[in-house]
Design a protein around this motif. Sequence first.
Motif, PDB file in Angstrom:
ATOM      1  N   PRO A  43       0.809  -1.226   0.000  1.00  0.00           N
ATOM      2  CA  PRO A  43       0.000   0.000   0.000  1.00  0.00           C
ATOM      3  C   PRO A  43       0.837   1.269   0.000  1.00  0.00           C
ATOM      4  N   THR A  44       2.061   1.210   0.538  1.00  0.00           N
ATOM      5  CA  THR A  44       2.933   2.386   0.506  1.00  0.00           C
ATOM      6  C   THR A  44       3.341   2.708  -0.925  1.00  0.00           C
ATOM      7  N   HIS A  45       3.623   1.674  -1.709  1.00  0.00           N
ATOM      8  CA  HIS A  45       3.952   1.873  -3.124  1.00  0.00           C
ATOM      9  C   HIS A  45       2.750   2.439  -3.875  1.00  0.00           C
ATOM     10  N   VAL A  46       1.583   1.892  -3.598  1.00  0.00           N
ATOM     11  CA  VAL A  46       0.365   2.371  -4.260  1.00  0.00           C
ATOM     12  C   VAL A  46       0.112   3.832  -3.911  1.00  0.00           C
ATOM     13  N   ALA A  47       0.384   4.199  -2.662  1.00  0.00           N
ATOM     14  CA  ALA A  47       0.156   5.577  -2.214  1.00  0.00           C
ATOM     15  C   ALA A  47       0.964   6.577  -3.032  1.00  0.00           C
ATOM     16  N   GLY A  48       2.119   6.150  -3.509  1.00  0.00           N
ATOM     17  CA  GLY A  48       2.959   7.030  -4.311  1.00  0.00           C
ATOM     18  C   GLY A  48       2.492   7.184  -5.748  1.00  0.00           C
ATOM     19  N   LEU A  49       1.494   6.404  -6.156  1.00  0.00           N
ATOM     20  CA  LEU A  49       1.000   6.446  -7.533  1.00  0.00           C
ATOM     21  C   LEU A  49      -0.356   7.124  -7.671  1.00  0.00           C
ATOM     22  N   TRP A 108      -3.397  -1.140   4.900  1.00  0.00           N
ATOM     23  CA  TRP A 108      -3.809  -0.075   3.997  1.00  0.00           C
ATOM     24  C   TRP A 108      -4.177   1.195   4.766  1.00  0.00           C
ATOM     25  N   ARG A 109      -4.819   1.025   5.890  1.00  0.00           N
ATOM     26  CA  ARG A 109      -5.144   2.199   6.707  1.00  0.00           C
ATOM     27  C   ARG A 109      -3.875   2.836   7.271  1.00  0.00           C
ATOM     28  N   ALA A 110      -2.908   2.003   7.644  1.00  0.00           N
ATOM     29  CA  ALA A 110      -1.643   2.523   8.164  1.00  0.00           C
ATOM     30  C   ALA A 110      -0.899   3.336   7.112  1.00  0.00           C
ATOM     31  N   ALA A 111      -1.130   3.008   5.828  1.00  0.00           N
ATOM     32  CA  ALA A 111      -0.491   3.749   4.736  1.00  0.00           C
ATOM     33  C   ALA A 111      -1.271   5.004   4.373  1.00  0.00           C
ATOM     34  N   GLY A 112      -2.336   5.281   5.138  1.00  0.00           N
ATOM     35  CA  GLY A 112      -3.090   6.508   4.942  1.00  0.00           C
ATOM     36  C   GLY A 112      -4.317   6.384   4.069  1.00  0.00           C
ATOM     37  N   PHE A 113      -4.681   5.149   3.700  1.00  0.00           N
ATOM     38  CA  PHE A 113      -5.830   4.957   2.827  1.00  0.00           C
ATOM     39  C   PHE A 113      -7.141   4.937   3.608  1.00  0.00           C
ATOM     40  N   SER A 114      -8.168   5.493   2.971  1.00  0.00           N
ATOM     41  CA  SER A 114      -9.537   5.244   3.407  1.00  0.00           C
ATOM     42  C   SER A 114      -9.907   3.874   2.862  1.00  0.00           C
TER      43      SER A 114
END
Length: 437
Positions: free
Chosen positions: A400-406, A424-430
Amino acid sequence: MLISVVGCGYLGAVHAACMAELGHEVVGLDVLPAQVEALSAGQAPFFEPGLPEILSSAGASGRLRFTTDPTAVAGARVHFVCVGTPQRSGEMAADLTYVDAAVESLLPHLAPGDLVVGKSTVPVGTAERLARRVHEVQPEAELVWNPEFLREGKAVQDTLHPDRIVYGVADGPAGERAVTVLDEVYASAIAEGSPRLVGDLATAQLVKVAANSFLATKISFINAMAELCEASGADVTFLADAIGLDERIGRSFLNAGLGFGGGCLPKDIRAFMARAGELGVDQALSFLREVDAINMRRRVRMVDLAREELGGSIQGRRIAVLGSSFKPDSDDVRDSPALSVAAQMSLQGASVVVTDPQAIENSRRKWPDLVFAEDVDDALTGAELVLVLTEWQQYVSLDPTHVAGLVRDKRVLDGRNCLDAAAWRAAGFSYRALGRR
């Protein structure tokens, strides 16, 4: 043993290759020259793990060949009928055109003692009708039913090492002879300990549709619970874990999400209901109407969730859809919930980009107006919302951290309850999923 396989689509191609792998000499018959050409070259016309290797090895051994010539089946001792039984256009009932045509193509070439073995999924009563037709032409040939239980993505394993083998045969000496021959065909699996059940024609035809209907009911039950969980603030995954520990229930097929699709469960339960109506016992299967309805509601709910996540409108919003096949390890998009959701969002004005490891070409043929990306990162780039709709392992294991950068906005909808929500929530996702807070 020389075996013929009539119909070399998904079921027939797998069955023919696996029978050759078990040591039989097999001729596969199909009406499509392109299909025959591909199979003869050791190329599977669809994605199925392990099949290309078996096609190549069996073809190289000389035990497997494919043809469009109906006369090539002459001399075979056993003839497997493996054609499709799609849903009739505009109706719920099964279309038996291909089954009838397959049996008719065999009739001029049947010899005394031959077995015609139906594997296609058909309405109960079909085998009895076909048996009468076989006996009209060759009284000393016999028709039996041997339903298939293949899971897409695991079809080779399921054929070589089945969890059960079912024979539907006539009473008396003819049936006993048929059992002896089929035991020779499946000698390897029987020796491994696969249970072998022998029954009558009617019951053998019902086994597959009954099994599919039960699985569909189990899936729709947990998805009905997901609707209740969403309304009450409960967690359907925890609920499934808890009730799945009851040995009478079991945890398999209790995964809430988008529901079932593909070329079997949807059309089989509808054909089952149609046949029950023809037999005058439609009330016995009336519950399957709700099973079907619950399943279709899941797709609508996913589009609604996407709209909610994007503030009430998906018009013009870039949405990445991960997965278009109806299940992982398959390129089958027949009645795919994932592709249906993607198409509905696109029709409602969203800017949808779809990716899938295997099913892009099949998806494009079905919905050419959708935008497809071969690479998952390309699909994710700039997305305002990510939907995981087919639980391919590469999507389940996404960082999810990689996805967050995209992505443009960190929003993910888990349509299969397959992601690690905490990560996923820890990576900042809703993070939202069907049936979970």
